[in-house]
Design a protein around this motif. Structure first.
Motif, short mmCIF file in Angstrom:
data_model
loop_
_atom_site.label_atom_id
_atom_site.label_comp_id
_atom_site.label_asym_id
_atom_site.label_seq_id
_atom_site.Cartn_x
_atom_site.Cartn_y
_atom_site.Cartn_z
N LYS B 218 0.88 -1.17 0.00
CA LYS B 218 0.00 0.00 0.00
C LYS B 218 0.91 1.21 0.00
O LYS B 218 1.53 1.56 1.00
CB LYS B 218 -0.89 -0.04 1.25
CG LYS B 218 -1.82 1.16 1.41
CD LYS B 218 -3.07 1.02 0.56
CE LYS B 218 -3.96 2.25 0.74
NZ LYS B 218 -5.12 2.24 -0.16
N ARG B 219 1.05 1.80 -1.18
CA ARG B 219 1.99 2.90 -1.28
C ARG B 219 1.31 4.14 -1.81
O ARG B 219 1.69 4.72 -2.80
CB ARG B 219 3.14 2.52 -2.19
CG ARG B 219 4.23 1.72 -1.46
CD ARG B 219 5.05 0.92 -2.41
NE ARG B 219 5.53 1.75 -3.52
CZ ARG B 219 6.72 2.34 -3.53
NH1 ARG B 219 7.53 2.24 -2.54
NH2 ARG B 219 7.10 3.03 -4.58
N GLY B 220 0.24 4.50 -1.09
CA GLY B 220 -0.46 5.73 -1.48
C GLY B 220 0.44 6.91 -1.20
O GLY B 220 1.44 6.80 -0.51
N ILE B 221 0.06 8.02 -1.76
CA ILE B 221 0.86 9.23 -1.56
C ILE B 221 0.54 9.77 -0.16
O ILE B 221 -0.59 9.71 0.27
CB ILE B 221 0.56 10.24 -2.68
CG1 ILE B 221 1.69 11.20 -2.83
CG2 ILE B 221 -0.76 10.90 -2.52
CD1 ILE B 221 2.65 10.77 -3.89
N SER B 222 1.55 10.19 0.55
CA SER B 222 1.32 10.65 1.94
C SER B 222 0.70 12.05 1.95
O SER B 222 0.92 12.82 1.05
CB SER B 222 2.64 10.67 2.68
OG SER B 222 3.58 11.41 1.93
#
Lengths: 286, 222
Positions: B218-222
């Motif tokens: 899960k590498r959504g944008i922070s």
């Protein structure tokens, strides 16, 4: 106005026979990053080909593409006149450079022979407040054009015997892009440059995603969030291991450029356009 | 930036095209079954002799119409089909070749097995590789896929010495016609062999494994 026509012919010649310096630099970087002999040799052939095409004034690729023009027209100058001139220039350039005749009539299946047909070349015009006429040309290869995808989020993505959900957020966007690159494999001449648009109307996102391919490789998005997203996704793409010509290695894409447009609450489109390594684009300022 | 990645990424890079590099093998057309069977994925070949081009329209025509061999002006048996739509300019009575790189082979996947079988094709030159049906036909009838560098049209055109003739130029249009080309030291890599091996299938498997990993992060944008 005859001179403008000659200028467009020259633009065709420049774009068909040489690739932009930033693209060539990115390919050289890719070459120096690879270790496997076969992949290095593939990139070496690509770089040699660029040099041969430039020095002998021959098209880089036999597919001289679908010509797409983005024209900024000063106030008072007829857009129709510009269109007519582009058609004339296209006929002459096709014979003179030469370009491969790529316009095929869908009804008769005949090739027109001169690259001019219905909506061919495709010309976008807009009025500008500037004094200069700006003619941008993209020669878009057909192989990579075929790899383009449009996703409507939320979307179910299948991979192998499994499924993943792309939700309406940037992680969903990331998944769609990875899905598109995975499906593309080596079919459209990687290392790719990838244009993406996120927005709410189908025609708008396809237009915008392709237009992103006109951005230079070192170009950093003005919005920091999107700039970061571009970086992250480029990293992810290059972990897929598809690589140059689909033969493996570290460089599947040399750049990814994302555009955004406000969306309708009901819609969340992600559109992806691919360019082959020979991302041929150029500008004429008149 | 990618060079710094350790571990799994490094394994990926090495597994598909292992370092089994051999010196390039010179092959002449027409190909024999022995030559075809001697080639393995990863081999670099230099093709010499006559080859024909054929892309979307040629394949559809051959597969659907099945023209008699005597009605085709060029010998296809034991020959090589090059997936290519070249730029050719007619100067007086001769054809001048300007640029001639490969086109995407996968578009003719639905026809190729049939074409290999019917016309006795021994080699396909193209880009991007082909699917299981073609791979099976290659194994059954003795044929190889020779991958050449996509977009290297000027470089490859310099290894085509002569355009001997063309067929269906008017009907299919110049890019889609069947051209008879004389090639010299035309470079390609065997990526699908007659033993059922496919480098493209291997790469796809590797990238699928990576895709699974990347989907799970899960590498959504922070």
């Amino acid at each position: 106005m005859l001179k403008l026509r000659d200028g467009i012919i020259e633009l065709y010649k420049k774009v068909a026979t040489s690739i932009p310096g930033d693209v060539e630099d990115a390919l050289k970087t890719a070459y120096s990053n690879e270790t496997e002999p076969l992949i290095r040799e593939s990139l070496n052939v690509i770089l040699q080909n660029i040099k041969i095409a430039r020095t002998t004034s021959r098209p880089i690729c036999q597919d001289t593409g679908f010509p797409v023009f983005y024209v900024k027209v000063p106030k008072g100058l007829s857009h129709q006149l510009i269109r007519d001139m582009i058609m004339d220039a296209t006929r002459i350039a096709t014979d003179k450079i030469p370009l491969r005749p790529n316009a095929v009539d869908v009804i008769t299946e005949k090739n027109t022979g001169d690259n001019v047909g219905e909506y061919f070349p495709f010309v976008y015009t807009e009025e500008t407040g500037e004094q200069s006429l700006i003619v941008d040309l993209m020669l878009k290869g057909g192989g990579c054009e075929n790899l383009g995808q449009t996703y409507k989020l939320p979307a179910v993505l299948t991979f192998g015997d499994k499924e993943a959900i792309a939700e309406r957020d940037f992680d969903g966007v990331r998944k769609c892009i990875l899905d598109a690159v995975f499906k593309a494999q080596g079919k459209g001449c990687p290392p790719y440059t990838i244009g993406v648009a996120i927005g709410g109307a189908k025609d708008q996102v396809t237009f915008l995603s392709k237009k992103q391919l006109m951005r230079r490789i070192p170009d950093i998005h003005t919005n920091a969030v999107i700039a970061e997203l571009e970086n992250k996704i480029l990293n992810d793409i290059n972990r897929l291991g598809i690589g140059t010509a689909g033969l493996g290695g570290r460089t599947t894409a040399i750049g990814i450029k994302i555009a955004t447009a406000h969306r309708h609450p009901a819609s969340y489109f992600v559109d992806i356009s691919f360019s082959c390594w020979a991302n041929r684009r150029g500008r004429l300022i008149w | 930036m990618l060079g710094k990645q350790k571990g799994k990424a490094d394994m990926v890079e090495k597994s598909a095209v292992s370092s089994q590099q051999s010196a390039s093998k010179r092959i002449n057309t027409p190909l024999t079954e022995d030559i075809v069977m001697s080639l393995r994925i990863g081999d670099i070949v230099l093709v010499n002799g006559l080859i024909v081009t054929g892309r979307d329209k040629v394949h559809k025509f051959l597969a659907h119409e099945k023209p008699d061999k005597k009605d085709i002006p060029f010998e296809l048996h034991d020959g090589i089909i090059y997936h290519c739509g070249p730029i050719i300019k007619k100067v007086d009575d001769t054809y001048k070749l300007i640029a001639a790189g490969p086109t995407t082979s996968m578009r003719v996947e639905m026809y190729e097995a049939d074409v290999i079988k019917t016309y006795g094709i021994r080699g396909i030159i193209g880009k991007g590789g082909m699917g299981e049906e073609t791979l099976n036909a290659m194994k059954e009838y003795g044929c190889v896929y020779l991958h050449t560098i996509s977009g290297a049209a000027a470089y490859l055109a310099d290894r085509i010495k002569n355009v001997r003739d063309g067929w269906k130029i008017e009907e299919f249009g110049a890019p889609e016609a069947m051209w008879l080309l004389e090639v010299e030291e035309f470079p390609a890599v065997v990526t699908m062999d007659a033993r059922g091996n496919s480098l493209h299938r291997d790469i796809e498997k590797i990238s699928l494994t990576k895709l699974k990993e990347l989907f799970l992060e899960k590498r959504g944008i922070s």
